[in-house]
Write a protein that holds these residues in place. Structure first.
Motif, short mmCIF file in Angstrom:
data_model
loop_
_atom_site.label_atom_id
_atom_site.label_comp_id
_atom_site.label_asym_id
_atom_site.label_seq_id
_atom_site.Cartn_x
_atom_site.Cartn_y
_atom_site.Cartn_z
N ARG A 1 -11.90 2.00 -4.92
CA ARG A 1 -12.06 0.55 -4.67
C ARG A 1 -12.58 0.31 -3.26
O ARG A 1 -13.43 -0.55 -3.05
CB ARG A 1 -10.73 -0.17 -4.91
N TRP A 2 -12.09 1.04 -2.27
CA TRP A 2 -12.56 0.91 -0.90
C TRP A 2 -14.06 1.22 -0.83
O TRP A 2 -14.82 0.47 -0.21
CB TRP A 2 -11.79 1.85 0.03
N GLU A 3 -14.46 2.30 -1.46
CA GLU A 3 -15.87 2.68 -1.44
C GLU A 3 -16.74 1.64 -2.14
O GLU A 3 -17.85 1.34 -1.70
CB GLU A 3 -16.07 4.07 -2.06
N GLU A 4 -16.23 1.07 -3.23
CA GLU A 4 -17.00 0.02 -3.91
C GLU A 4 -17.13 -1.22 -3.04
O GLU A 4 -18.18 -1.86 -3.02
CB GLU A 4 -16.38 -0.31 -5.26
N THR B 1 -7.53 1.76 2.74
CA THR B 1 -7.98 2.36 4.01
C THR B 1 -7.10 3.55 4.37
O THR B 1 -7.60 4.61 4.75
CB THR B 1 -7.97 1.30 5.14
N LEU B 2 -5.78 3.39 4.23
CA LEU B 2 -4.86 4.49 4.52
C LEU B 2 -5.06 5.64 3.54
O LEU B 2 -5.10 6.81 3.95
CB LEU B 2 -3.41 4.00 4.46
N ALA B 3 -5.22 5.33 2.27
CA ALA B 3 -5.43 6.37 1.25
C ALA B 3 -6.68 7.19 1.58
O ALA B 3 -6.69 8.41 1.43
CB ALA B 3 -5.55 5.74 -0.14
N ARG B 4 -7.71 6.52 2.05
CA ARG B 4 -8.95 7.19 2.43
C ARG B 4 -8.71 8.19 3.56
O ARG B 4 -9.27 9.28 3.59
CB ARG B 4 -9.98 6.13 2.83
N ARG B 5 -7.85 7.81 4.49
CA ARG B 5 -7.57 8.68 5.64
C ARG B 5 -6.68 9.87 5.31
O ARG B 5 -6.81 10.93 5.92
CB ARG B 5 -6.93 7.87 6.76
N ILE B 6 -5.76 9.69 4.38
CA ILE B 6 -4.78 10.76 4.13
C ILE B 6 -5.15 11.65 2.96
O ILE B 6 -4.47 12.65 2.72
CB ILE B 6 -3.36 10.19 3.93
N ASN C 1 -8.34 -3.73 1.51
CA ASN C 1 -6.89 -3.72 1.67
C ASN C 1 -6.42 -2.50 2.45
O ASN C 1 -7.07 -1.47 2.50
CB ASN C 1 -6.21 -3.94 0.32
N ARG C 2 -5.27 -2.66 3.07
CA ARG C 2 -4.77 -1.64 4.00
C ARG C 2 -4.43 -0.33 3.30
O ARG C 2 -4.63 0.74 3.87
CB ARG C 2 -3.57 -2.20 4.74
#
Length: 165
Positions: A111-114, A6-11, A2-3
């Motif tokens: 969740r993104w990493e999983e 992805t954004l949370a990972r970047r910021i 989910n977007r």
């Protein structure tokens, strides 16, 4: 993926610097709050160190050491450290900001990493069924080496320093 994840990972790193500035501005520590905070921070540092000295990011699924208790010991260590810093700061706004960052940034990143691990390591699903995402289980998961395909290599100082902990 989910977007927002992805954004949370970047910021998350720039937001960490912004939070540090807020922390320095608002913190009103006492010697007692600093002492209590240190007592809480140290186990978080040790957990992060132990996890960092085992994980080979993107190369293999790490399921031993702290990863046999929690799928995210690095983030658990970060949370423990954050709680210690919040206690040391003795400020409700810092506690609120830290809580919001964890809920809205770190949990989506987990969740993104999983999702990434599930896509790259077929054995992740077996691991995820047996080891909790965040809060650790009381006993180490015994099938860890069988699932990861290797014996427990133990702690590596080289990995620890490579990850710049």
């Amino acid at each position: 993926m989910n977007r927002w994840s992805t954004l949370a990972r970047r910021i998350r790193v720039p937001l960490g610097f912004l939070f540090a500035a807020l922390y320095l501005w608002l913190a009103r520590p006492s010697w007692r709050s600093i002492g209590a905070g240190v007592i809480i921070v140290v186990p978080g540092i040790l957990l992060r160190a132990s996890a960092s000295g085992r994980v080979q990011k993107s190369l293999e699924l790490t399921t031993t050491g702290p990863y046999a208790y929690s799928r995210n010991p690095l983030y658990l260590g970060t949370l423990i450290m954050a709680i210690g810093f919040v206690v040391a700061a003795w400020n409700a706004l810092i506690a609120l900001a830290a809580s919001l960052i964890f809920v809205f940034i770190y949990f989506p990143v987990m969740r993104w990493e999983e999702d990434y691990l599930r896509a790259h390591f077929p054995e992740f699903s077996i691991y995820a069924q047996s080891v909790p995402r965040f809060l650790p289980r009381m006993k180490a998961w015994k099938n860890a080496p069988a699932v990861s395909g290797a014996e427990d290599p133990g702690f590596s100082r080289e990995l620890y320093f490579q990850h710049r902990e």
